[in-house]
Design an enzyme around this catalytic site. Structure first.
Site, PDB file in Angstrom:
ATOM      1  N   ASP A 188       0.815  -1.217   0.000  1.00 58.57           N
ATOM      2  CA  ASP A 188       0.000   0.000   0.000  1.00 58.57           C
ATOM      3  C   ASP A 188       0.849   1.268   0.000  1.00 58.57           C
ATOM      4  O   ASP A 188       2.062   1.224   0.212  1.00 58.57           O
ATOM      5  CB  ASP A 188      -0.976   0.007   1.195  1.00 58.57           C
ATOM      6  CG  ASP A 188      -0.352  -0.507   2.487  1.00 58.57           C
ATOM      7  OD1 ASP A 188       0.887  -0.525   2.576  1.00 58.57           O
ATOM      8  OD2 ASP A 188      -1.096  -0.884   3.401  1.00 58.57           O
ATOM      9  N   ASN A 229      -7.822  -2.658  14.121  1.00 53.11           N
ATOM     10  CA  ASN A 229      -9.212  -2.920  13.713  1.00 53.11           C
ATOM     11  C   ASN A 229      -9.324  -4.127  12.782  1.00 53.11           C
ATOM     12  O   ASN A 229     -10.353  -4.340  12.156  1.00 53.11           O
ATOM     13  CB  ASN A 229      -9.813  -1.676  13.041  1.00 53.11           C
ATOM     14  CG  ASN A 229      -9.071  -1.285  11.757  1.00 53.11           C
ATOM     15  OD1 ASN A 229      -8.134  -1.975  11.344  1.00 53.11           O
ATOM     16  ND2 ASN A 229      -9.493  -0.201  11.128  1.00 53.11           N
ATOM     17  N   HIS A 285      -7.522  -4.654  10.015  1.00 53.29           N
ATOM     18  CA  HIS A 285      -7.207  -4.449   8.591  1.00 53.29           C
ATOM     19  C   HIS A 285      -5.913  -5.154   8.209  1.00 53.29           C
ATOM     20  O   HIS A 285      -5.028  -5.359   9.041  1.00 53.29           O
ATOM     21  CB  HIS A 285      -7.184  -2.960   8.205  1.00 53.29           C
ATOM     22  CG  HIS A 285      -6.022  -2.157   8.693  1.00 53.29           C
ATOM     23  ND1 HIS A 285      -6.123  -0.825   9.040  1.00 53.29           N
ATOM     24  CD2 HIS A 285      -4.705  -2.461   8.872  1.00 53.29           C
ATOM     25  CE1 HIS A 285      -4.944  -0.366   9.392  1.00 53.29           C
ATOM     26  NE2 HIS A 285      -4.061  -1.336   9.304  1.00 53.29           N
ATOM     27  N   GLU A 344      -9.770  -1.835   4.958  1.00 52.78           N
ATOM     28  CA  GLU A 344     -10.413  -1.472   6.215  1.00 52.78           C
ATOM     29  C   GLU A 344     -11.708  -2.267   6.412  1.00 52.78           C
ATOM     30  O   GLU A 344     -12.272  -2.787   5.443  1.00 52.78           O
ATOM     31  CB  GLU A 344     -10.737   0.031   6.196  1.00 52.78           C
ATOM     32  CG  GLU A 344      -9.507   0.935   6.128  1.00 52.78           C
ATOM     33  CD  GLU A 344      -8.826   1.120   7.473  1.00 52.78           C
ATOM     34  OE1 GLU A 344      -8.710   0.146   8.246  1.00 52.78           O
ATOM     35  OE2 GLU A 344      -8.382   2.254   7.760  1.00 52.78           O
TER      36      GLU A 344
HETATM   37  C1  F6R Z   1       1.353  -1.471   6.189  1.00 53.82           C
HETATM   38  C2  F6R Z   1       0.065  -2.134   6.268  1.00 53.82           C
HETATM   39  C3  F6R Z   1      -0.769  -2.109   7.501  1.00 53.82           C
HETATM   40  C4  F6R Z   1       0.027  -2.404   8.780  1.00 53.82           C
HETATM   41  C5  F6R Z   1      -0.893  -2.309   9.996  1.00 53.82           C
HETATM   42  C6  F6R Z   1      -0.133  -2.503  11.291  1.00 53.82           C
HETATM   43  O1  F6R Z   1       1.904  -1.623   4.896  1.00 53.82           O
HETATM   44  O2  F6R Z   1      -0.335  -2.667   5.286  1.00 53.82           O
HETATM   45  O3  F6R Z   1      -1.807  -3.041   7.367  1.00 53.82           O
HETATM   46  O4  F6R Z   1       0.580  -3.681   8.696  1.00 53.82           O
HETATM   47  O5  F6R Z   1      -1.522  -1.060  10.019  1.00 53.82           O
HETATM   48  O6  F6R Z   1       0.708  -1.404  11.485  1.00 53.82           O
HETATM   49  P1  F6R Z   1       1.870  -1.445  12.591  1.00 53.82           P
HETATM   50  O7  F6R Z   1       2.809  -2.516  12.146  1.00 53.82           O
HETATM   51  O8  F6R Z   1       2.502  -0.087  12.538  1.00 53.82           O
HETATM   52  O9  F6R Z   1       1.207  -1.768  13.883  1.00 53.82           O
END
Ligand code: F6R
Length: 241
Positions: free
Chosen positions: A67, A136, A138, A143
């Site tokens: 992403d 959440n 995702h 989302e």
């Molecule tokens: C990042 C991504 C997100 C993160 C998720 C957890 O490329 O795709 O899904 O893996 O938001 O974020 P952290 O690792 O910062 O807790």
């Protein structure tokens, strides 16, 4: 689902690096699906160490990130392209031309999204998809929603995600409100999925992903249908299993 619980993040990250190194040893031009965020940083550090020690060779590896924020180009220090260069690519012998991050600054996001999926398909699909998980539930920036989205697409970030990510920006207002993300089809087509989660804050999302219903309100729950998922968790993230 193969769930492995470790005493701490460091051990889990070393195990993740080992799985990736083995995949590359077996197939030097492995296609990696990569994630940003705080979760994979220790694993990337270990891969850098292994690369410098001659234990893994990225010369032929190709990568596609999950992403990117809409509106941030690769020179912005919070863009995911910048993150990947800074946390991994600049420190290993990967050919930057073989690394891909969705484009968040194009004039036609739908066309960019379609092109991204076509590039992944032309590369033979993702061999190993690295994932973190949001509080959440995702994965990527898929989302919670009424449906699972198949292809790469633009998404409105939820308040919870904007709140979680504001720590990286000077203020909440500066956090982009949209992102472009690989869809569930792209993630589910990966031959192998490696999901890492650390800390108490992830425990409920991990529980819902593993033990809950398969529900687009918990996007990661779709991984229950994937044939080859390995989860590397620390004890806190696994505490509600
Ligand atoms: C990042 C991504 C997100 C993160 C998720 C957890 O490329 O795709 O899904 O893996 O938001 O974020 P952290 O690792 O910062 O807790």
């Amino acid at each position: 689902m193969n769930i492995r619980i470790f005493d701490d993040m460091q051990q889990a990250s070393a195990a993740g690096a080992e799985i990736i190194a083995q995949a590359i040893a077996a197939k030097p031009d492995t296609v990696l699906g990569l994630a940003t965020g705080s979760t994979p940083v220790a694993m990337y550090k270990e891969l850098i160490r292994m690369n410098k020690a001659g234990e893994v060779d990225f010369a032929k590896v190709r990568s596609y990130n999950l992403d990117e924020y809409i509106g941030l180009d690769g020179t912005h220090d919070q863009s995911y392209r910048y993150f990947m260069d800074d946390n991994l690519f600049n420190h290993i012998n990967i050919d930057k031309a073989n690394t891909h991050v969705p484009c968040g600054t194009g004039a036609d996001h739908a066309a960019d999204a379609k092109h991204y999926d076509e590039m992944i398909e032309a590369a033979g699909g993702i061999d190993v998809q690295v994932l973190g998980i949001g509080n959440n539930g995702h994965i990527g920036f898929n989302e919670p929603d009424a449906v699972f989205h198949k292809g790469t697409h633009v998404v409105d970030l939820t308040d919870s995600t904007i709140d979680a990510n504001k720590r990286f920006f000077a203020s909440r207002d500066e956090v982009p409100k949209q992102a472009i993300t690989l869809g569930m089809g792209g993630i589910m087509r990966a031959k192998k999925v490696l999901l890492l989660a650390f800390g108490k804050g992830k425990a409920e999302a991990v529980r819902a992903m593993v033990n809950g219903e398969i529900d687009p309100k918990v996007p990661a729950s779709i991984l229950q249908l994937h044939a080859d998922v390995t989860m590397l968790l620390d004890a806190d993230a696994a505490s509600l299993l």
